[in-house]
Design a protein around this motif. Structure first.
Motif, PDB file in Angstrom:
ATOM      1  N   ASP A 165      37.283  49.139  30.805  1.00 57.53           N
ATOM      2  CA  ASP A 165      36.378  50.265  31.043  1.00 57.53           C
ATOM      3  C   ASP A 165      35.151  50.104  30.171  1.00 57.53           C
ATOM      4  O   ASP A 165      35.189  49.417  29.143  1.00 57.53           O
ATOM      5  CB  ASP A 165      37.060  51.604  30.745  1.00 57.53           C
ATOM      6  CG  ASP A 165      36.322  52.789  31.380  1.00 57.53           C
ATOM      7  OD1 ASP A 165      35.519  52.568  32.311  1.00 57.53           O
ATOM      8  OD2 ASP A 165      36.545  53.928  30.952  1.00 57.53           O
ATOM      9  N   GLY A 166      34.085  50.725  30.587  1.00 55.33           N
ATOM     10  CA  GLY A 166      32.853  50.728  29.816  1.00 55.33           C
ATOM     11  C   GLY A 166      32.024  51.935  30.186  1.00 55.33           C
ATOM     12  O   GLY A 166      32.210  52.532  31.247  1.00 55.33           O
TER      13      GLY A 166
ATOM     14  N   VAL B 157      19.198  39.682  40.800  1.00 55.60           N
ATOM     15  CA  VAL B 157      20.409  40.498  40.638  1.00 55.60           C
ATOM     16  C   VAL B 157      20.439  41.079  39.224  1.00 55.60           C
ATOM     17  O   VAL B 157      20.223  40.354  38.247  1.00 55.60           O
ATOM     18  CB  VAL B 157      21.666  39.638  40.898  1.00 55.60           C
ATOM     19  CG1 VAL B 157      22.937  40.383  40.522  1.00 55.60           C
ATOM     20  CG2 VAL B 157      21.711  39.203  42.347  1.00 55.60           C
ATOM     21  N   ALA B 158      20.679  42.378  39.138  1.00 57.78           N
ATOM     22  CA  ALA B 158      20.817  43.028  37.836  1.00 57.78           C
ATOM     23  C   ALA B 158      22.062  42.497  37.134  1.00 57.78           C
ATOM     24  O   ALA B 158      23.082  42.232  37.782  1.00 57.78           O
ATOM     25  CB  ALA B 158      20.921  44.544  38.006  1.00 57.78           C
ATOM     26  N   ASN B 159      21.977  42.329  35.847  1.00 56.64           N
ATOM     27  CA  ASN B 159      23.103  41.890  35.008  1.00 56.64           C
ATOM     28  C   ASN B 159      23.597  40.495  35.380  1.00 56.64           C
ATOM     29  O   ASN B 159      24.774  40.171  35.196  1.00 56.64           O
ATOM     30  CB  ASN B 159      24.253  42.906  35.068  1.00 56.64           C
ATOM     31  CG  ASN B 159      23.787  44.282  34.689  1.00 56.64           C
ATOM     32  OD1 ASN B 159      23.180  44.471  33.642  1.00 56.64           O
ATOM     33  ND2 ASN B 159      24.052  45.262  35.545  1.00 56.64           N
ATOM     34  N   MET B 160      22.681  39.662  35.866  1.00 58.99           N
ATOM     35  CA  MET B 160      23.031  38.314  36.315  1.00 58.99           C
ATOM     36  C   MET B 160      23.774  37.531  35.232  1.00 58.99           C
ATOM     37  O   MET B 160      24.706  36.790  35.536  1.00 58.99           O
ATOM     38  CB  MET B 160      21.773  37.556  36.736  1.00 58.99           C
ATOM     39  CG  MET B 160      22.035  36.179  37.270  1.00 58.99           C
ATOM     40  SD  MET B 160      20.562  35.172  37.610  1.00 58.99           S
ATOM     41  CE  MET B 160      19.248  36.326  37.807  1.00 58.99           C
TER      42      MET B 160
ATOM     43  N   GLU C  74      21.998  49.673  22.787  1.00 63.92           N
ATOM     44  CA  GLU C  74      21.085  50.006  23.886  1.00 63.92           C
ATOM     45  C   GLU C  74      21.493  49.213  25.118  1.00 63.92           C
ATOM     46  O   GLU C  74      21.229  48.018  25.213  1.00 63.92           O
ATOM     47  CB  GLU C  74      19.641  49.694  23.503  1.00 63.92           C
ATOM     48  CG  GLU C  74      18.621  50.154  24.524  1.00 63.92           C
ATOM     49  CD  GLU C  74      18.620  51.652  24.789  1.00 63.92           C
ATOM     50  OE1 GLU C  74      18.397  52.026  25.953  1.00 63.92           O
ATOM     51  OE2 GLU C  74      18.856  52.443  23.858  1.00 63.92           O
ATOM     52  N   THR C  75      22.144  49.902  26.052  1.00 60.42           N
ATOM     53  CA  THR C  75      22.705  49.213  27.216  1.00 60.42           C
ATOM     54  C   THR C  75      22.865  50.198  28.360  1.00 60.42           C
ATOM     55  O   THR C  75      22.290  51.286  28.334  1.00 60.42           O
ATOM     56  CB  THR C  75      24.055  48.551  26.817  1.00 60.42           C
ATOM     57  OG1 THR C  75      24.484  47.695  27.875  1.00 60.42           O
ATOM     58  CG2 THR C  75      25.118  49.565  26.467  1.00 60.42           C
ATOM     59  N   THR C  76      23.646  49.806  29.369  1.00 62.14           N
ATOM     60  CA  THR C  76      23.919  50.677  30.520  1.00 62.14           C
ATOM     61  C   THR C  76      25.421  50.727  30.786  1.00 62.14           C
ATOM     62  O   THR C  76      26.174  49.867  30.329  1.00 62.14           O
ATOM     63  CB  THR C  76      23.223  50.148  31.794  1.00 62.14           C
ATOM     64  OG1 THR C  76      23.791  48.888  32.144  1.00 62.14           O
ATOM     65  CG2 THR C  76      21.712  50.031  31.608  1.00 62.14           C
ATOM     66  N   ASN C  77      25.820  51.724  31.576  1.00 57.32           N
ATOM     67  CA  ASN C  77      27.233  51.815  31.993  1.00 57.32           C
ATOM     68  C   ASN C  77      27.677  50.517  32.659  1.00 57.32           C
ATOM     69  O   ASN C  77      28.738  49.984  32.334  1.00 57.32           O
ATOM     70  CB  ASN C  77      27.425  52.957  32.999  1.00 57.32           C
ATOM     71  CG  ASN C  77      27.448  54.317  32.373  1.00 57.32           C
ATOM     72  OD1 ASN C  77      27.656  54.470  31.169  1.00 57.32           O
ATOM     73  ND2 ASN C  77      27.220  55.326  33.194  1.00 57.32           N
ATOM     74  N   ASN C  78      26.878  50.027  33.597  1.00 55.20           N
ATOM     75  CA  ASN C  78      27.274  48.830  34.337  1.00 55.20           C
ATOM     76  C   ASN C  78      27.433  47.622  33.418  1.00 55.20           C
ATOM     77  O   ASN C  78      28.377  46.843  33.568  1.00 55.20           O
ATOM     78  CB  ASN C  78      26.285  48.524  35.455  1.00 55.20           C
ATOM     79  CG  ASN C  78      26.436  49.464  36.628  1.00 55.20           C
ATOM     80  OD1 ASN C  78      27.458  50.120  36.795  1.00 55.20           O
ATOM     81  ND2 ASN C  78      25.411  49.551  37.456  1.00 55.20           N
TER      82      ASN C  78
ATOM     83  N   GLU D   3      30.767  47.929  31.658  1.00 55.80           N
ATOM     84  CA  GLU D   3      31.889  47.636  32.557  1.00 55.80           C
ATOM     85  C   GLU D   3      32.064  46.124  32.706  1.00 55.80           C
ATOM     86  O   GLU D   3      33.178  45.599  32.618  1.00 55.80           O
ATOM     87  CB  GLU D   3      31.663  48.269  33.935  1.00 55.80           C
ATOM     88  CG  GLU D   3      31.650  49.776  33.960  1.00 55.80           C
ATOM     89  CD  GLU D   3      33.017  50.432  33.917  1.00 55.80           C
ATOM     90  OE1 GLU D   3      34.047  49.726  33.780  1.00 55.80           O
ATOM     91  OE2 GLU D   3      33.063  51.668  34.032  1.00 55.80           O
ATOM     92  N   LEU D   4      30.950  45.423  32.908  1.00 53.57           N
ATOM     93  CA  LEU D   4      31.006  43.974  33.077  1.00 53.57           C
ATOM     94  C   LEU D   4      31.395  43.274  31.776  1.00 53.57           C
ATOM     95  O   LEU D   4      32.159  42.300  31.798  1.00 53.57           O
ATOM     96  CB  LEU D   4      29.656  43.453  33.566  1.00 53.57           C
ATOM     97  CG  LEU D   4      29.197  43.929  34.949  1.00 53.57           C
ATOM     98  CD1 LEU D   4      27.796  43.418  35.248  1.00 53.57           C
ATOM     99  CD2 LEU D   4      30.160  43.527  36.033  1.00 53.57           C
ATOM    100  N   THR D   5      30.883  43.760  30.661  1.00 53.48           N
ATOM    101  CA  THR D   5      31.223  43.157  29.372  1.00 53.48           C
ATOM    102  C   THR D   5      32.718  43.249  29.115  1.00 53.48           C
ATOM    103  O   THR D   5      33.334  42.283  28.648  1.00 53.48           O
ATOM    104  CB  THR D   5      30.433  43.822  28.231  1.00 53.48           C
ATOM    105  OG1 THR D   5      29.036  43.596  28.456  1.00 53.48           O
ATOM    106  CG2 THR D   5      30.825  43.281  26.875  1.00 53.48           C
TER     107      THR D   5
END
Length: 159
Positions: free
Chosen positions: A21-22, A109-112, A52-56, A59-61
């Motif tokens: 989860d993130g 693509v975001a978060n490539m 400083e980041t995002t929810n997505n 989640e990916l991390t």
């Protein structure tokens, strides 16, 4: 308990269950991620964050860190409450790769960086990606949500 670099010493492919989860508060803003790995009745928890980041991205991390923790090829059941993660890894990535990491609109693509990281490490394992509903009383999902919150809060605590 599993060490950071040890999953199993057996010669067969081990089975590992992973919950990830993130999240951020606010989004974007400080974020955290949480992971729970279960292997042969043993559990390992991990958490971390980014100021400083995002929810997505969180989640990916979480998924990337979890899979990178496995030091030998495994059969993995990975559970996430992120439809973005599950759809990206099971459906969308083939089009992105075919379009040289561009989305259907032609934009990068975001978060490539994280998608590539997950795809690369996933090649070593047999991963089944499962979506679970968030905040629906699923004990392991609730635990990784708590770990993600702790990861974020550790960044924002006053010394």
């Amino acid at each position: 308990m599993m060490s950071e670099h040890e999953v199993s010493d057996s010669s067969s492919r081990p089975h590992v269950d992973i919950w990830t989860d993130g999240g951020c508060k606010p989004n974007p803003g400080p974020g955290g991620w949480g992971v729970l790995l279960r292997f042969q009745g043993r559990e390992r928890e991990m958490k971390g964050g980014d100021p400083e980041t995002t929810n997505n991205r969180m989640e990916l991390t979480a998924a990337a860190v979890a899979l990178e923790t496995l030091t030998r090829p495994c059969t993995v059941c990975l559970y996430t409450d992120s439809e973005y993660l599950r759809n990206g890894i099971t459906r969308w990535h083939t089009g992105w790769v075919r379009r040289n990491w561009r989305n259907a609109s032609g934009d990068p693509v975001a978060n490539m960086d994280l998608w590539r990281r997950i795809l690369d490490i996933s090649k070593k394992h047999d991963v089944e990606w499962h979506w679970v509903k968030a905040h629906a009383g699923h004990a392991e999902n609730e635990r990784v949500d708590q770990l993600a919150t702790e990861g974020r809060e550790e960044l924002t605590r006053e010394p």
